[in-house]
Design a protein around this motif. Structure first.
Motif, short mmCIF file in Angstrom:
data_model
loop_
_atom_site.label_atom_id
_atom_site.label_comp_id
_atom_site.label_asym_id
_atom_site.label_seq_id
_atom_site.Cartn_x
_atom_site.Cartn_y
_atom_site.Cartn_z
N SER A 68 66.10 80.73 126.91
CA SER A 68 66.08 80.02 128.19
C SER A 68 65.29 80.82 129.24
O SER A 68 64.52 80.24 130.00
N LEU A 69 65.49 82.15 129.27
CA LEU A 69 64.79 82.94 130.27
C LEU A 69 63.27 82.90 130.06
O LEU A 69 62.51 82.77 131.01
N LEU A 70 62.85 83.02 128.78
CA LEU A 70 61.41 83.00 128.52
C LEU A 70 60.82 81.63 128.86
O LEU A 70 59.68 81.53 129.32
N LYS A 71 61.61 80.58 128.65
CA LYS A 71 61.15 79.23 129.00
C LYS A 71 60.94 79.11 130.51
O LYS A 71 59.90 78.65 130.97
N VAL A 72 61.91 79.61 131.27
CA VAL A 72 61.79 79.58 132.73
C VAL A 72 60.59 80.41 133.17
O VAL A 72 59.79 79.99 134.01
N ALA A 73 60.45 81.62 132.58
CA ALA A 73 59.35 82.51 132.96
C ALA A 73 58.00 81.84 132.71
O ALA A 73 57.08 81.95 133.51
N ASP A 74 57.89 81.13 131.57
CA ASP A 74 56.63 80.45 131.25
C ASP A 74 56.35 79.31 132.21
O ASP A 74 55.24 79.15 132.69
N GLU A 75 57.39 78.51 132.46
CA GLU A 75 57.18 77.32 133.29
C GLU A 75 56.82 77.68 134.72
O GLU A 75 55.97 77.07 135.34
N ALA A 124 64.93 85.41 118.61
CA ALA A 124 64.59 84.23 119.42
C ALA A 124 63.19 84.35 120.00
O ALA A 124 62.42 83.39 120.03
N GLN A 125 62.84 85.58 120.45
CA GLN A 125 61.54 85.79 121.05
C GLN A 125 60.41 85.49 120.06
O GLN A 125 59.45 84.80 120.38
N PHE A 126 60.53 86.00 118.83
CA PHE A 126 59.51 85.71 117.83
C PHE A 126 59.60 84.26 117.36
O PHE A 126 58.59 83.65 117.00
N GLY A 127 60.83 83.72 117.33
CA GLY A 127 61.03 82.37 116.82
C GLY A 127 60.47 81.29 117.73
O GLY A 127 60.21 80.18 117.29
N ARG A 128 60.29 81.64 119.00
CA ARG A 128 59.77 80.66 119.95
C ARG A 128 58.42 80.08 119.52
O ARG A 128 58.17 78.90 119.69
#
Lengths: 229, 236
Positions: free
Chosen positions: B196-203, A164-168
């Motif tokens: 979802s966590l990376l999205k929150v962290a970015d925003e 998921a991390q790379f897919g983002r």
């Protein structure tokens, strides 16, 4: 000073320590061989190595070349010896350059990133060493159910999360890649790859990795994906 | 499998960790000395070191959480050696999996043999030296190699890297999807939690969420896998 004195020293010692580490990294494998006399089948070791080489072989070369402009010469030796590059070494180097007010890519920036990465190595080794001695007894004291669950269900979550991390960054490539890999895996599971010699794992990996690279390249050439760098 | 946590393995894993410490010590001392001669102030050098140390604490604890997966599958000493130095979870776990799958096993299977364990260790060792050799022998020539290989196609490099990583991890995820309902649930939920966590962290620009994203995804995925196992059994 930097080019004529510092860098030659770093190249000399960087190469010597890295090659020594290559030799010493065989420690556990050799201990299994000599102390415990566990001799894995040559075919399995060769197969394992080839699978890794197909999966990560391109990355061996691309990663050092990609990170080199940020890490500099000393940072490249240190980061590839100590591992955990993108999650640990790069952020530490960047944060240190920022707070010491030096510019990345300059000799002064490289001095500061060297110092910061060294600091991060001491911290990482200390925390993981204390941690592993705490965690191993905990794991061994767990009830059977808990141990089985950890052995079986942590790894899938990690694979899913890293994918998921790379897919983002490239969701379209991720979707097509997953379709390719899933079809190949199902073909193997149902025996359609049995015409290939040996365990046809390598065929699944080969098609998944290079198929996805090819699709990514095609999409990029046709403007379907964007790169931000 | 007592071999995986035996004293001999701890002893055999330690020397390479000392070499990494030695290299860090040598480089630190030299950079400090030359840095001063290049006009960097004591304060700048100390700030650099302090920032490096502080910034490493969060990610190192996060690595420790992920290390539990390696301890569970290949034992303490090898997990310790591979993650304090050399590798990262994103390489070591797949490499170990590729090793034991050569003998037809998967993680968590009953009765994984010592031979399968040894195959995993050999696979991780041989696979990990690729980076080490490229860095050891290639670093002085990196600038030239970079110009030649990348040429004018600077932007293609991240595309190829991402393609390779996505292809590789699509393969590992597919293996989990086909091995059973709990594995599939764990992988899917792990991915969704990470997203979802990376999205929150970015925003919200919160760095610690980013550092803890993998640890959290692991924990939630583990719970989902256990729940599915309890409710539905192995699945397919």
């Amino acid at each position: 000073m930097y080019e004529s004195n510092f860098i030659p020293y770093i190249n000399r010692w960087g190469r010597a320590t890295s090659l020594l580490a290559v030799a010493l990294s065989f420690g556990p494998a050799l201990a299994l061989l000599t102390v415990f006399e566990i001799v894995p089948p040559t075919g399995a070791v060769v197969g394992g190595f080839l699978s890794v080489a197909v999966t990560f072989g391109l990355i061996w070369f691309i990663e050092p070349i990609s990170y080199y402009p940020v890490l500099g010469i000393p940072g490249t030796y240190m980061a590839f010896l100590s591992g955990n590059i993108s999650n640990l070494r790069l952020p530490c180097a960047a944060a240190a350059q920022e707070s010491a007010d030096v510019e990345a890519g300059t000799p002064r920036g490289s001095i500061i990133s060297t110092i910061a990465i060294a600091g991060s190595i001491f911290v990482n080794i200390t925390i993981l060493t204390v941690g592993v001695f705490a965690l191993v007894p905990v794991f061994e004291a767990m009830p059977e159910f808990g141990r089985n669950a950890l052995e079986s269900y942590l790894v899938p979550a990690i694979f899913g999360a890293i994918f998921a991390q790379f897919g983002r960054d490239y969701p379209k490539v991720a979707a097509v890649g997953l379709c390719i890999a899933l079809s190949m895996t199902l073909l193997m599971e149902f025996g359609f790859l049995a015409f290939l010699p040996g365990l046809p794992l390598y065929a699944v990996i080969l098609v998944s990795v290079f198929g996805t690279i090819y699709v990514a390249k095609l999409m990029w050439q046709n403007g379907m994906i964007e790169t931000d760098s | 499998m007592d071999v995986a946590n035996s004293t001999w393995l701890w002893i055999s894993a330690a020397p390479v960790v000392f070499v990494v410490l030695l290299q860090a010590g040598l480089f630190l001392r030299r950079a400090w000395k030359n840095g001063k001669e290049m006009g960097l102030s004591d304060e700048q050098l100390e700030t650099g070191l302090r920032t490096g140390i502080i910034s490493a604490i969060g990610p190192a604890i996060a690595v420790l959480a992920a290390m539990l997966a390696l301890i569970a599958t290949i034992g303490g000493p090898v997990a310790w050696m591979r993650l304090t130095v050399i590798g990262s979870v994103a390489f070591e776990l797949p490499a170990a999996e590729l090793g034991i799958s050569q003998l037809g096993y998967g993680f968590g299977d009953d009765g994984i043999t010592e031979t399968a364990f040894a195959t995993a260790v050999w696979t991780m060792t041989l696979g990990g030296i690729g980076w080490l050799l490229v860095a050891a022998l290639g670093t002085p020539h990196m600038e030239k190699a970079r110009k030649r290989i990348v040429g004018g196609r600077n932007k293609l490099l991240p595309v190829v890297t991402s393609g390779a990583m996505l292809g590789a991890f699509a393969y590992f995820v597919s293996g989990e999807f086909t091995s059973g309902a709990p594995e599939m649930g764990s992988a899917a939920v792990g991915g969704l939690v990470m997203l979802s966590l990376l999205k929150v962290a970015d925003e919200k620009e919160i760095q610690w969420i980013r550092e803890w994203a993998l640890g959290t995804a692991m924990a939630v995925g583990l719970v989902v896998g256990m729940a599915l196992h309890t409710v539905a059994g192995g699945g397919w």
